[in-house]
Enzyme design. Structure first.
Site, short mmCIF file in Angstrom:
data_model
loop_
_atom_site.label_atom_id
_atom_site.label_comp_id
_atom_site.label_asym_id
_atom_site.label_seq_id
_atom_site.Cartn_x
_atom_site.Cartn_y
_atom_site.Cartn_z
CG ASP A 20 -1.63 -1.24 1.35
OD1 ASP A 20 -2.12 -1.79 0.20
OD2 ASP A 20 -2.00 -1.59 2.47
CD GLU A 190 -8.83 -2.21 -1.71
OE1 GLU A 190 -9.78 -2.36 -0.60
OE2 GLU A 190 -8.49 -2.97 -2.32
#
Length: 521
Positions: A20, A190
């Site tokens: 991420d 997301e």
């Protein structure tokens, strides 16, 4: 003709469990952060001047007040941080899915100190928060949340936006959904980030889940508070069409950055499998971005991540930059930034002062099999062919154990530990898979300093024990596939580290570790 200055970046730019990624630029300096889940300290932060070479500047969530993790699974805790720089201040926003939800910390310098947490409360529903600073000075929060009309299927979420009052550190005004994802019945839109480029606000996000169908899509709008328009080429980037035998899979979840000279790049996560299994979780990769007809093109003419790339920046190296070799010794009074604890990292677990040049781990009741803050300090796996070594002095009593652990989660790990049996010291190799322990081997060993060696090659491992000048093969051909994401689940990669426990009994004992080393081989 003047030769153009170039530096070579090799992917992944951060090897091992660094998922991420989010990136920002402050002048000539680039800063990147990653998810850390239930490891402590949380949110490692890296610094670069050339996008190719990186040093760890610290860990943003380095105090207990910033990172409550009690009771968390290893894949809970901190999800998807975003780092941004605005008007002399660094902002990091993230989600602690175990305690408190979405929050912001700030700092004047990226190495800290960082402020206490500003929790955004029930108004900030969902996960994967990001901040966007508009040209008029206003700040906006964007994130992903469950469909407010009711989740119709797993992953039925939406991306939304709301203004953030920077003085109060609270959301203000109305929130609005601005995007659902590019594809019909999309799952898990997301990791959203907003940028102002030219006349448009661009929304970059991931969809399809963080596994085999992961991808990057983009949408744009001339106004923030209206439904965004998707790029006709969405998803603009994915590896899902390349198959599970491709060397790099699961690509997605990106963040854009420019170099100040008009060149654009994207940092994203992806995984490198071995035997169709990923032991290192998701890593950080770099790609070029060009703009065509008002839309980004990632690695134009190639359409997939490259092993290396040339960047028009001057090479900038660091004395302690990230590499495939970690050699930790314990002469300082501060733990190395690379060492990770589970849930916490405090002096109930260890001491650097009790014996000069050694890290003392206390044999506390907590066990590595438990979902708790055991006496464990580890470093990330970064390769499929590697060697980890640690040296320790340990005099076990009763049921106490200490040694080396190859750790995926509390239900799936490999223990290499010294224990007492009668009047002898024994060295056991124990596989712990799906919550069940099985002793692979037991080897009688001598007293004094012991060296434990884990050698791994393409999902198989051998373990050696060395005492009194004699090295013994304790176990070989150990299957490491049970400790991969595909088998064990979750979002993290493996770590390997030092461990001590009294296994549920009262104890005042300890193990003294002289070193911990990791080397790609």
């Amino acid at each position: 003709m003047e030769e153009k200055i170039m530096v070579k970046a090799v992917n992944p730019v951060l090897s091992g469990f660094y998922p991420d990624p989010s990136i920002c630029r402050a002048g000539k300096d680039f800063y990147m952060v990653n998810s850390s889940f239930a490891y402590f300290p949380g949110v490692p932060i890296f610094h670069s001047r050339d996008l190719a070479h990186w040093e760890q500047a610290g860990n943003i969530l380095d105090r207990q007040e910033l990172l409550p993790l009690d009771g968390s699974e290893i894949s809970e805790g901190i999800y998807a941080p975003t780092i941004r720089y605005n008007n002399g201040t660094y902002y990091m926003i993230t989600t602690n899915v175990s305690h408190g939800g979405n929050f912001i910390v700030t700092a004047e310098k990226p190495e800290g100190p960082w402020s206490g947490p500003y929790y955004l409360g029930e108004e900030a529903k969902g996960i994967d928060p990001s901040l966007f600073f508009d040209t008029d000075g206003k700040c906006y929060y964007t994130g992903t949340r469950p469909n407010p009309e009711g989740v119709r299927y797993n992953g039925d979420w939406e991306i939304w936006i709301q203004e953030l009052d920077l003085k109060q550190m609270k959301l203000t005004g109305e929130s609005m959904a601005i995007w659902k994802g590019a594809l019909k019945d999309v799952i898990w839109p997301e990791g959203p980030h907003i940028y102002k480029i030219g006349d448009y606000y661009y929304l970059l996000h991931a969809e399809g889940g963080t596994g085999p169908e992961h991808s990057i899509s983009v949408a744009r709008s001339r106004n923030l508070f209206q439904w965004f328009e998707g790029c006709p080429r969405n998803p603009v980037f994915t590896h899902r069409n390349l198959g599970m035998d491709y060397p790099v899979i699961y690509a997605g979840h990106g963040d854009l950055v420019d170099d100040g000279n008009g060149n654009w790049y994207i940092i994203m996560l992806a995984s490198r499998p071995c035997k169709r299994h990923s032991s290192m979780g998701r890593e950080s990769f770099l790609a070029e971005v060009e703009w065509e007809n008002g839309w980004p093109v990632i690695n134009p003419g190639i359409g997939k991540l490259c092993k290396s790339m040339e960047i028009p920046l001057e090479e900038y190296r660091f004395a302690n930059e990230i590499s495939h070799h970690d050699h930790l010794h314990f002469y300082d009074n501060k733990l190395d930034d690379r060492l990770l604890g589970i849930h916490t990292r405090n002096e109930e677990q260890y001491s650097l002062k009790a014996r000069k040049g050694f890290l003392r781990l206390f044999t506390r009741k907590e066990k590595i099999e438990d979902k708790t803050n055991t006496s464990y300090l580890g470093i990330r796996q970064k390769d499929y062919c590697f060697e980890v070594r640690t040296g320790l002095e340990f005099t076990p009593a009763n049921n106490e154990s200490a040694g080396l652990v190859y750790y995926q989660n509390h239900e799936n790990h490999l223990r290499m530990e010294i224990k007492k049996k009668g009047s002898s010291n024994m060295f056991y190799v124990v596989e712990h898979i799906k919550g069940i322990s099985n002793i692979i081997s037991g080897t009688e060993i001598g007293k004094g300093m012991a060296e434990i060696i884990l050698r791994a090659e393409n999902q198989k491992a051998s373990v050696y024990i060395k005492t009194e000048g004699e090295q013994k093969l304790a176990a070989e051909n150990i299957n490491l596939l049970p400790y991969t994401t595909e088998e064990a689940g979750g979002f993290v990669g493996c770590t390997a580290g030092m461990y001590a426990s009294s296994n549920g009994e009262n104890s005042s004992n300890y193990a003294d570790f002289a070193w911990l080393s990791y080397d790609a081989v």
